[in-house]
Write a protein that holds these residues in place. Structure first.
Motif, mmCIF file in Angstrom:
data_model
loop_
_atom_site.group_PDB
_atom_site.id
_atom_site.type_symbol
_atom_site.label_atom_id
_atom_site.label_comp_id
_atom_site.label_asym_id
_atom_site.label_seq_id
_atom_site.Cartn_x
_atom_site.Cartn_y
_atom_site.Cartn_z
ATOM 1 N N VAL A 173 0.874 -1.166 0.000
ATOM 2 C CA VAL A 173 0.000 0.000 0.000
ATOM 3 C C VAL A 173 0.916 1.222 0.000
ATOM 4 N N ASP A 174 0.523 2.264 -0.716
ATOM 5 C CA ASP A 174 1.360 3.461 -0.759
ATOM 6 C C ASP A 174 0.940 4.441 0.333
ATOM 7 N N ALA A 175 1.833 5.351 0.645
ATOM 8 C CA ALA A 175 1.623 6.263 1.768
ATOM 9 C C ALA A 175 0.419 7.177 1.555
ATOM 10 N N THR A 176 0.187 7.606 0.322
ATOM 11 C CA THR A 176 -0.952 8.484 0.057
ATOM 12 C C THR A 176 -2.268 7.777 0.347
ATOM 13 N N THR A 177 -2.350 6.513 -0.018
ATOM 14 C CA THR A 177 -3.553 5.738 0.264
ATOM 15 C C THR A 177 -3.779 5.605 1.759
ATOM 16 N N VAL A 178 -2.717 5.323 2.502
ATOM 17 C CA VAL A 178 -2.854 5.216 3.955
ATOM 18 C C VAL A 178 -3.320 6.535 4.547
ATOM 19 N N ARG A 179 -2.752 7.624 4.087
ATOM 20 C CA ARG A 179 -3.149 8.942 4.590
ATOM 21 C C ARG A 179 -4.626 9.212 4.298
ATOM 22 N N ASP A 180 -5.081 8.826 3.096
ATOM 23 C CA ASP A 180 -6.491 9.012 2.743
ATOM 24 C C ASP A 180 -7.391 8.154 3.627
ATOM 25 N N TRP A 181 -6.979 6.919 3.873
ATOM 26 C CA TRP A 181 -7.773 6.039 4.727
ATOM 27 C C TRP A 181 -7.919 6.632 6.127
ATOM 28 N N LEU A 182 -6.818 7.152 6.668
ATOM 29 C CA LEU A 182 -6.883 7.719 8.011
ATOM 30 C C LEU A 182 -7.735 8.990 8.026
ATOM 31 N N THR A 183 -7.650 9.786 6.977
ATOM 32 C CA THR A 183 -8.472 10.991 6.887
ATOM 33 C C THR A 183 -9.960 10.642 6.851
ATOM 34 N N GLN A 184 -10.261 9.529 6.192
ATOM 35 C CA GLN A 184 -11.651 9.090 6.078
ATOM 36 C C GLN A 184 -12.105 8.254 7.274
ATOM 37 N N ASP A 185 -11.226 8.112 8.270
ATOM 38 C CA ASP A 185 -11.508 7.284 9.445
ATOM 39 C C ASP A 185 -11.848 5.851 9.065
ATOM 40 N N ARG A 186 -11.214 5.369 8.002
ATOM 41 C CA ARG A 186 -11.414 3.972 7.621
ATOM 42 C C ARG A 186 -10.813 3.064 8.689
ATOM 43 N N SER A 187 -11.523 2.001 9.019
ATOM 44 C CA SER A 187 -11.040 1.069 10.033
ATOM 45 C C SER A 187 -9.843 0.305 9.498
ATOM 46 N N VAL A 188 -8.708 0.453 10.157
ATOM 47 C CA VAL A 188 -7.483 -0.222 9.750
ATOM 48 C C VAL A 188 -6.572 -0.335 10.963
ATOM 49 N N ARG A 189 -5.828 -1.411 11.045
ATOM 50 C CA ARG A 189 -4.863 -1.584 12.128
ATOM 51 C C ARG A 189 -3.469 -1.388 11.552
ATOM 52 N N ILE A 190 -2.696 -0.456 12.112
ATOM 53 C CA ILE A 190 -1.352 -0.150 11.630
ATOM 54 C C ILE A 190 -0.337 -0.623 12.672
ATOM 55 N N LEU A 191 0.662 -1.358 12.205
ATOM 56 C CA LEU A 191 1.656 -1.950 13.096
ATOM 57 C C LEU A 191 3.058 -1.480 12.711
ATOM 58 N N ASP A 192 3.744 -0.887 13.650
ATOM 59 C CA ASP A 192 5.110 -0.392 13.484
ATOM 60 C C ASP A 192 6.059 -1.535 13.837
ATOM 61 N N CYS A 193 6.827 -1.992 12.843
ATOM 62 C CA CYS A 193 7.686 -3.167 13.026
ATOM 63 C C CYS A 193 9.170 -2.823 13.024
ATOM 64 N N ARG A 194 9.513 -1.569 13.247
ATOM 65 C CA ARG A 194 10.925 -1.206 13.204
ATOM 66 C C ARG A 194 11.730 -1.972 14.254
ATOM 67 N N ALA A 195 12.953 -2.313 13.872
ATOM 68 C CA ALA A 195 13.808 -3.118 14.744
ATOM 69 C C ALA A 195 15.261 -2.856 14.377
#
Length: 274
Positions: free
Chosen positions: A7-29
């Motif tokens: 998924v691209d960053a613009t799509t994620v930003r749009d989903w969050l703006t629209q309050d679309r239900s999504v679970r985001i997981l930060d996996c940095r290590a």
């Protein structure tokens, strides 16, 4: 099972703006620094994201199974419950290495192994999010996550053991750097080299100069024939498996223990050079 990949960053930003239900997981290590991932997450993360730890959540403790054995299914299920993950809600995973470290491992565990229908890696990771104008949050989230009760059915055919690898019947691809594959350097494991007959496809070759995945057609042209994938400990091997998914190719099996498990038995053969 359909294969969701990126998924691209613009799509994620749009989903969050629209309050679309999504679970985001930060996996940095950071290998060698087990506290780094959570520290980086606290310092700044995608809005609403939760931390998913490579050592504590995406692996069992290092030992006979290698440096990053697959997590026990029951323990991984408990992690999914804690994070409120259900098949009804899309999951986005990201890191800061173009998915090369833990995000692709999370994708494989959640989507390929546990069967979640919609798990996607944020292409380009947190840098792509910031390049797209996305803001970061810091600190611990205020709102708790409602626990889930999803009981996934794990696909035991998605990964293979050393005994299967030793039969020499599968085309095996090594995701480590060419220097490690050849045995010229080995910064992590006590033995250098590779599994005999394996070919080398460094996971970094899946990305372009901007740290994004290459196009499906380019990946399809570049990726070697592969029926099984391994690396140092079964993490970057998942990046190669993800690349095959993006290219529309059949998914290689994961040799879960990978090189760090293979060399625990001195009777197993080791090759060096090309």
């Amino acid at each position: 099972m359909s294969l969701q990949t990126l998924v691209d960053a613009t799509t994620v930003r749009d989903w969050l703006t629209q309050d679309r239900s999504v679970r985001i997981l930060d996996c940095r290590a950071r290998l060698g620094d087990p506290d780094a991932g959570r520290r980086l997450w606290r310092e700044g993360h995608l809005p609403g994201s939760r931390h998913l730890d490579l050592e504590a959540d995406l692996s069992d403790p290092a030992g006979e199974g290698g440096r990053h054995p697959l997590p026990d299914p029951g323990r991984f299920t408990a992690t999914l419950h804690r994070l409120g993950i259900t098949p009804a809600v899309p999951v986005i995973v990201y890191d800061d290495a173009g998915g090369q470290l833990a995000a692709a491992r999370a994708w494989w565990l959640l989507h390929v192994w546990a069967g979640h229908p919609d798990v996607r890696v944020l292409d380009g990771g947190i840098a792509a999010w910031q390049d797209a104008g996305g803001a970061l949050e810091s600190g611990e989230p205020v709102a708790p996550v409602a626990a889930s009760n999803w009981e996934p059915t794990f696909d035991g055919t998605a990964w293979i053991s050393a005994d299967t690898v030793a039969k020499g019947e599968l085309t095996l691809v090594d995701a480590r750097t060419r220097e490690r594959y050849r045995g010229e350097v080995e910064p992590i494991d006590p033995v250098a080299g590779h599994i005999p007959e394996a070919v080398c496809r460094p996971s970094a070759a899946n990305l372009d100069a901007e740290g994004r995945f290459k196009t499906p057609s380019r990946l399809d042209a570049e990726l070697p024939q592969s029926e099984a994938s391994y690396c140092g400990s079964g993490v970057t091997a998942c990046h190669n498996i993800l690349a095959y998914a993006i290219a529309g190719r059949a998914l290689p099996k994961l040799y879960a223990g990978s090189w760090s498990h293979w060399i625990r038995d001195p009777a197993r053969p080791v090759a060096t050079g090309d």
